[in-house]
Design a protein around this motif. Structure first.
Motif, PDB file in Angstrom:
ATOM      1  N   SER A 137       0.849  -1.192   0.000  1.00 12.43           N
ATOM      2  CA  SER A 137       0.000   0.000   0.000  1.00 12.43           C
ATOM      3  C   SER A 137       0.885   1.243   0.000  1.00 12.43           C
ATOM      4  O   SER A 137       2.083   1.178   0.289  1.00 12.43           O
ATOM      5  N   ARG A 138       0.285   2.368  -0.327  1.00 12.28           N
ATOM      6  CA  ARG A 138       1.038   3.633  -0.328  1.00 12.28           C
ATOM      7  C   ARG A 138       1.591   3.931   1.059  1.00 12.28           C
ATOM      8  O   ARG A 138       2.726   4.415   1.201  1.00 12.28           O
ATOM      9  N   ARG A 139       0.791   3.649   2.097  1.00  8.00           N
ATOM     10  CA  ARG A 139       1.243   3.908   3.469  1.00  8.00           C
ATOM     11  C   ARG A 139       2.442   3.046   3.841  1.00  8.00           C
ATOM     12  O   ARG A 139       3.360   3.509   4.529  1.00  8.00           O
ATOM     13  N   THR A 140       2.442   1.801   3.377  1.00 12.24           N
ATOM     14  CA  THR A 140       3.576   0.914   3.663  1.00 12.24           C
ATOM     15  C   THR A 140       4.826   1.405   2.966  1.00 12.24           C
ATOM     16  O   THR A 140       5.925   1.382   3.536  1.00 12.24           O
ATOM     17  N   VAL A 141       4.676   1.862   1.721  1.00  9.58           N
ATOM     18  CA  VAL A 141       5.815   2.423   0.992  1.00  9.58           C
ATOM     19  C   VAL A 141       6.366   3.630   1.740  1.00  9.58           C
ATOM     20  O   VAL A 141       7.589   3.783   1.898  1.00  9.58           O
ATOM     21  N   ALA A 142       5.457   4.494   2.223  1.00 12.08           N
ATOM     22  CA  ALA A 142       5.888   5.681   2.970  1.00 12.08           C
ATOM     23  C   ALA A 142       6.615   5.286   4.253  1.00 12.08           C
ATOM     24  O   ALA A 142       7.628   5.899   4.615  1.00 12.08           O
ATOM     25  N   LYS A 143       6.122   4.254   4.919  1.00 12.37           N
ATOM     26  CA  LYS A 143       6.753   3.795   6.168  1.00 12.37           C
ATOM     27  C   LYS A 143       8.159   3.281   5.905  1.00 12.37           C
ATOM     28  O   LYS A 143       9.112   3.646   6.603  1.00 12.37           O
ATOM     29  N   TYR A 144       8.303   2.452   4.862  1.00 16.06           N
ATOM     30  CA  TYR A 144       9.629   1.916   4.532  1.00 16.06           C
ATOM     31  C   TYR A 144      10.566   3.027   4.066  1.00 16.06           C
ATOM     32  O   TYR A 144      11.761   3.014   4.377  1.00 16.06           O
ATOM     33  N   ARG A 145      10.031   3.986   3.316  1.00 12.24           N
ATOM     34  CA  ARG A 145      10.857   5.108   2.848  1.00 12.24           C
ATOM     35  C   ARG A 145      11.389   5.917   4.034  1.00 12.24           C
ATOM     36  O   ARG A 145      12.572   6.306   4.070  1.00 12.24           O
TER      37      ARG A 145
END
Length: 446
Positions: free
Chosen positions: A423-431
């Motif tokens: 999800s976009r939120r997961t990508v943001a978290k990993y980033r």
């Protein structure tokens, strides 16, 4: 229903945590430093235990590599390491006071200087207000402000600032190559600049985005923490518990025990004291001998468990060690626990604070454990890990057009095309875990 007291026998099966088991569990989770400290404490408590300090040839990670190396002169080896560990003697406060030796200051001015210098944090920022310094020294706020400016004029530039903005401004004023736009952005539009509202600033200041980008590039050369160069805390080197060597694709794992003291049993002391005809002395000796045996047994169990866990990790993460970080697979404590037939808590304790030295560098054991992520193309049963996802995200951002950086949603879409659903939120978290700023803050104007 009639209730009456009665004596009944009931047979139950309970697991009792014995002293020996408790000690084994505790020693298993100790790091190398903690185990050494524990053994030193036991040496003081138990006269039957004698420790022999290990001969440490080198602990400098730049000097001591995982490779077969013939040490021709251990004494010179140790000397080189000691020379590298020499500590500077001048801290930030000493450095600042040394610049004021030739200044003619009155008593109250000296007191103000001391208040400001002794109230700097490790980054060089002021932790006391001008009003507080004036009240403590019994001077006016105007006099305190004047002395603060004196302290701020010292080296390193930016010291004694009260905020990040003031720190950068103090440095910009000192530089001869400072663009006028950089000073204006820092002094008048700091928040808008930091939040990268550059299009608004471009219109307001009637300058191009390229000019703002050039000013930003200059500002990045300033030091936001000028005091840290004088923070001379002794570096803490990580001591590996396991060493992995790879030769022609063949992996060999071994325990690293060179840093641990050798444990010797004081048999002479025991034999001498055992001849004393005193029951209390004999009981004391028996207790200490049992304690020695427990320690030796617990350390041996620690070695065996560490090796089993290390071997299980290597077998499961073989591609990581041979091909690189992108091939880190999902792995749980339960997976390893079932493989070596122990409880999950045992694996958890075994990897706590433990490291493995490999040809690719030092890695914490817990790094190899991560949950599986949904993969669209895992038809062969393979799954992606969080580590793989982060590596893919970093790879996409490294190759992006800096003029049009990828949004988190765009990255999520590209990962989906590669067979990984996030999800976009997961990508943001990993980033964010990778300490990579958002797309708006990565954008460059050339």
């Amino acid at each position: 229903m009639k209730l009456e007291p009665a004596l009944l026998q009931k047979q139950t099966l309970n697991l009792t945590m014995t002293q020996e088991l408790q000690q084994a569990i505790t020693i298993l989770q100790y790091t190398a430093h903690e185990l050494t400290a524990f053994l030193e404490m036991k040496e003081m408590e138990n006269p039957l235990i004698q420790l022999e300090s290990p001969i440490v040839r080198s602990v400098d990670p730049r000097y001591d590599r995982v490779r077969k190396r013939k040490v021709t002169n251990p004494e010179n080896d140790q000397k080189k390491w000691l020379e590298q560990m020499a500590e500077p003697t001048e801290g930030l406060a000493d450095h600042l006071f040394s610049q004021l030796v030739m200044k003619a200051l009155s008593d109250f001015q000296e007191k103000l200087v001391e208040q400001f210098i002794y109230n700097l944090d490790p980054n060089g920022y002021l932790t006391i207000t001008v009003e507080e310094a004036a009240a403590i020294t019994g001077t006016s706020i105007e006099e305190a402000e004047e002395i603060l400016q004196l302290v701020q004029s010292l080296e390193p530039a930016g010291v004694a600032a009260r905020s990040l903005q003031e720190c950068l401004v103090l440095q910009a004023w000192r530089r001869d190559d400072t663009p006028e736009l950089a000073v204006e952005l820092l002094t008048e539009y700091f928040n808008e600049f930091a939040e990268k509202k550059w299009k608004v600033l471009s219109e307001k200041l009637d300058v191009s985005l390229k000019e703002i980008q050039q000013a930003a590039d200059f500002i990045t050369t300033l030091d936001p923490r000028p005091g840290t160069r004088f923070d001379y805390e002794r570096p803490q080197y990580v001591i590996p518990d396991l060493i992995l060597e790879i030769n022609d694709g063949k992996m060999e794992l071994q325990l690293f025990e060179r840093h641990l003291p050798a444990i010797r049993y004081q048999s002479d002391y025991y034999n001498e004291m055992a001849s004393v005809a005193d029951d209390k002395v004999k009981q004391y000796l028996n207790d200490k001998r049992q304690d020695f045996r427990w320690i030796m047994r617990s350390i041996e169990q620690r070695k065996q468990t560490l090796m089993k866990v290390g071997m299980a990790i290597i077998e499961e993460q073989q591609d990581f060690f041979l091909k690189g970080p992108r091939f880190l697979k999902p792995l749980t404590l339960k997976d390893v626990a079932e493989k070596i037939e122990v409880h999950e808590s045992t694996v958890s304790r075994a990897i706590r604070g433990k490291y493995i030295q490999t040809p690719s560098g030092m890695h914490e054991l817990k790094k190899f454990f991560s949950q599986a992520l949904q993969s669209n193309t895992a038809s062969d049963g393979e799954q992606a890990s969080a580590g793989q996802a982060k590596a893919l995200i970093k790879g996409l951002i490294d190759k992006e057009d800096k003029g049009k950086p990828l949004s988190d949603q765009a990255i999520a879409n590209m990962l989906k095309d590669k067979g990984l659903t996030l999800s976009r939120r997961t990508v943001a978290k990993y980033r964010e875990q990778l300490r990579i700023p958002s797309s708006t803050k990565r954008k460059r104007y050339e």
